[in-house]
Design an enzyme around this catalytic site. Sequence first.
Site, short mmCIF file in Angstrom:
data_model
loop_
_atom_site.label_atom_id
_atom_site.label_comp_id
_atom_site.label_asym_id
_atom_site.label_seq_id
_atom_site.Cartn_x
_atom_site.Cartn_y
_atom_site.Cartn_z
CB SER A 86 29.80 45.36 37.04
OG SER A 86 30.98 44.73 36.58
CB THR A 188 33.63 46.02 42.56
OG1 THR A 188 32.42 46.65 42.89
CG2 THR A 188 34.81 46.95 42.81
CB THR A 206 32.15 49.44 41.31
OG1 THR A 206 31.07 48.54 41.08
CG2 THR A 206 31.71 50.46 42.34
NE ARG A 216 24.63 50.82 47.07
CZ ARG A 216 25.67 50.06 46.73
NH1 ARG A 216 26.39 50.36 45.67
NH2 ARG A 216 25.97 48.99 47.41
CG ASP A 219 32.09 48.17 48.98
OD1 ASP A 219 31.22 48.21 48.09
OD2 ASP A 219 33.05 47.37 48.93
CB THR A 239 33.97 42.43 44.87
OG1 THR A 239 32.92 42.57 43.89
CG2 THR A 239 34.20 40.97 45.13
N GLY A 240 31.17 42.88 46.16
CA GLY A 240 29.92 42.34 46.69
C GLY A 240 29.06 43.43 47.26
N GLY A 242 27.99 46.18 49.00
CA GLY A 242 28.76 47.23 49.64
C GLY A 242 28.29 47.59 51.04
#
Length: 326
Positions: A86, A188, A206, A216, A219, A239-240, A242
């Site tokens: 990732s 990330t 990330t 794309r 964040d 993280t997660g 974005g």
Amino acid sequence: MKIKRRQFIKKTAALASVYPVSAIADSSVISQKKSYKKKRAIVISTWQHGIPANETAWKILKNGGKAIDAVEQGVRVVESDPKSMSVGLGGRPDRDGNVTLDACIMNEHGDAGSVCFLQHIENPISVARKVMEETPHVMLAGKGALQFALANGFEKQNLLTDQAKKDWQNWLKENRYTVPINIENHDTIGTLALDQHGDLSGACTTSGLAYKMHGRVGDSPIIGAGLYVDNEVGAATATGMGELVMKTLGSFLVVELMRQGASAQAACEEAVGRIVKKLAYKNMQVGYLAIDKKGNHGAYCIHPGFNYALTRKGKTKMIDCASFKK
Ligand code: ASP
């Protein structure tokens, strides 16, 4: 001139009658020493791959090194690990098979550097640091970021490993052109550190959401979204998903809440609160990490499943993050 001098002497004398000059000098030395002693180095990173990041960062911090070097070197280990799918080399590609990377870094002076939609470079965090230190800009994107990296001696390489290519081809067969938005496909590496001198820095890097649309950007390279550092207050990273973090400028929010007196933990909880109050978050994960100027830490996420690595006094442990949904 004379009057000014006399006024100055008068004022100094008045001050000295309350605080003798020697005491003023001594107390500032004492408070400096006290506050220096209070600075316990700490490093905190997202997810399981936070362990190798923290271990590398700690080697720098324990010898009195700078937080900015610790976070950069820490996340580089994860970027260069092809098994970490990732981030950096071996990162999952977009839906068209391109590995596009996002990263940003901030130091104790509030300087920031960032790259987004960068291809072919294994360590985007170090390119971001070069942007910070050697250009008048904060963010370089796509071809321009690649051109800058190559001009600065970074090597062009293929980042799509056989494993990542195989997974992507399988995904193409079954899930053609839908992006699987779920709580598992985010990883990330965000790393925050406080060094022995009491300075804070952070890094975030990330390959973004797996099988995202080409072009794309999430964040992670956005200062204030994926990462924010204010050396007077604290640092935060995300993280997660974005898009949820960008809509709420999450990391900046966490730091600003700490500035207003919230603990690192309360600030992370409030930032998650802003998301769940306003935005559709079902099946979407977001996790925040924060540390304050004294080395206290906090973490909070939407769904169970986010964990992070914390290193203090040379000891690293994984912690399961408290979550809004139980
Ligand atoms: N925050 C990253 C993004 O949206 C994904 C992740 O944390 O894995 O690009």
